[in-house]
Design a protein around this motif. Structure first.
Motif: not given
Lengths: 196, 196
Positions: A64-88
């Motif tokens: 699990r720790a490996l999975l979290e490290a690998v996908f850490d940035d992709r999850i942040e990316q999805m969070c950022a997408e939420a903000e971007r989409i909300a504005e549009q």
DNA sequence: ACCTGAACACCGTTCAAGT
DNA sequence: ACCTGAACACCGTTCAAGT
């Protein structure tokens, strides 16, 4: 394409060879998780990274720790997408567009889907990954609920589980995903009154 | 509670000890598949049945053959349910009631869900299990489509995949399953015109 | 501090040897 | 015909020994 270490700023500086190993492991993990899904062999990842399996385990204690490290940035990316989409977009469209994005990520990376699904299941839900994603999604859902754009009583967990499930059964065919998601959003049943 | 051997009527009669072993393996498999899901250890099943692992592999060549033997009767049961339900309800309700039944079976037996999901995925789809289930379900869907009770263009595979996916992410909580299935059927989106 | 090789307790599958 | 024990090639995890 994995950032060297997104949360390794804390703690003492690491030895140069350790940093190199860590990066090599992450690189190898990205490839094999993509190919084999969530239960890719840790042994094979270590082999491809050119380190002993013990080294992998000391860097990442448990699968699990490996999975979290690998996908850490992709999850942040999805969070950022939420903000971007909300504005549009208006509330309902924004929520749904975001969930479709998540579904595409999950369908392309089964291991990511598995990681997230575990988090949703946890009643604790104090995981870092779910925490960030949860806050981002809850905002979208709240706006949608206020605009009366979703069925009353629907929770964010409901929606995330649904799109995760749909993504998981669709084998990479993004047309399939879109069709099943559409069914989920609009309902498989024919509305009783169609032309008012 | 597994029938001794539902499709062993063909072929030469088996030796008494072989029959006993086969039954013991199925019995053990039922328990462990229930406890551990689709990838329960074959070794452990053999151990519990009191036979060598080689014996298990000769009776059931590969993981999948064992799953099919174990769930053979449950699949027939689901087919029978389709007929019974069809007689009692109008088209749309019948289809949906049947799919809910399938979801409950899949949620209670993750291994069954995994078996079926593989069959849906196969483009060949000549599997015995999917064949029977497919015919039973297609009748219900055809009736529903004729009655204009489902969204046009929805396939049986769509619906089976959806309920399977939902069942898979719900951890045995049958209230959760019902809620998510309801969302799938009625749509997560609030209908635009609610009171006509 | 970090890595390595070896060990441990598991897998699924196959095969020669037994009755 | 059927079973068994042993073998093979894998796992994930841990630990003593090295630098």
């Amino acid at each position: 394409m994995v950032r060297a270490a997104s949360n390794s700023d804390a703690g003492p500086p690491r030895r140069a060879d350790a940093q190199r190993n860590r990066a090599a492991i992450l690189e190898a993990a990205v490839e094999l998780l993509h190919r084999d899904g969530a239960n890719a062999s840790l042994e094979e990842i270590a082999r491809r990274a050119g380190v002993g399996s013990a080294t992998l385990h000391r860097h990442f204690r448990g699968h699990r720790a490996l999975l979290e490290a690998v996908f850490d940035d992709r999850i942040e990316q999805m969070c950022a997408e939420a903000e971007r989409i909300a504005e549009q977009w208006p509330a309902g469209e924004a929520l749904w567009a975001w969930l479709r994005h998540i579904a595409q990520h999950c369908a392309a990376e089964k291991a990511l889907a598995a990681l997230l699904r575990n988090d949703y299941g946890d009643t604790g839900a104090q995981n870092r990954s779910f925490g960030a994603l949860g806050r981002a999604g809850q905002k979208l859902l709240d706006r949608s609920a206020a605009a009366d754009a979703v069925q009353p009583g629907v929770t964010l967990k409901d929606l995330l589980l649904l799109v995760n499930a749909v993504a998981d059964v669709c084998s990479d065919n993004s047309a399939d995903i879109d069709r099943l998601l559409d069914l989920t959003w609009n309902g498989a049943r024919r509305p009783i009154a169609t032309n008012c």
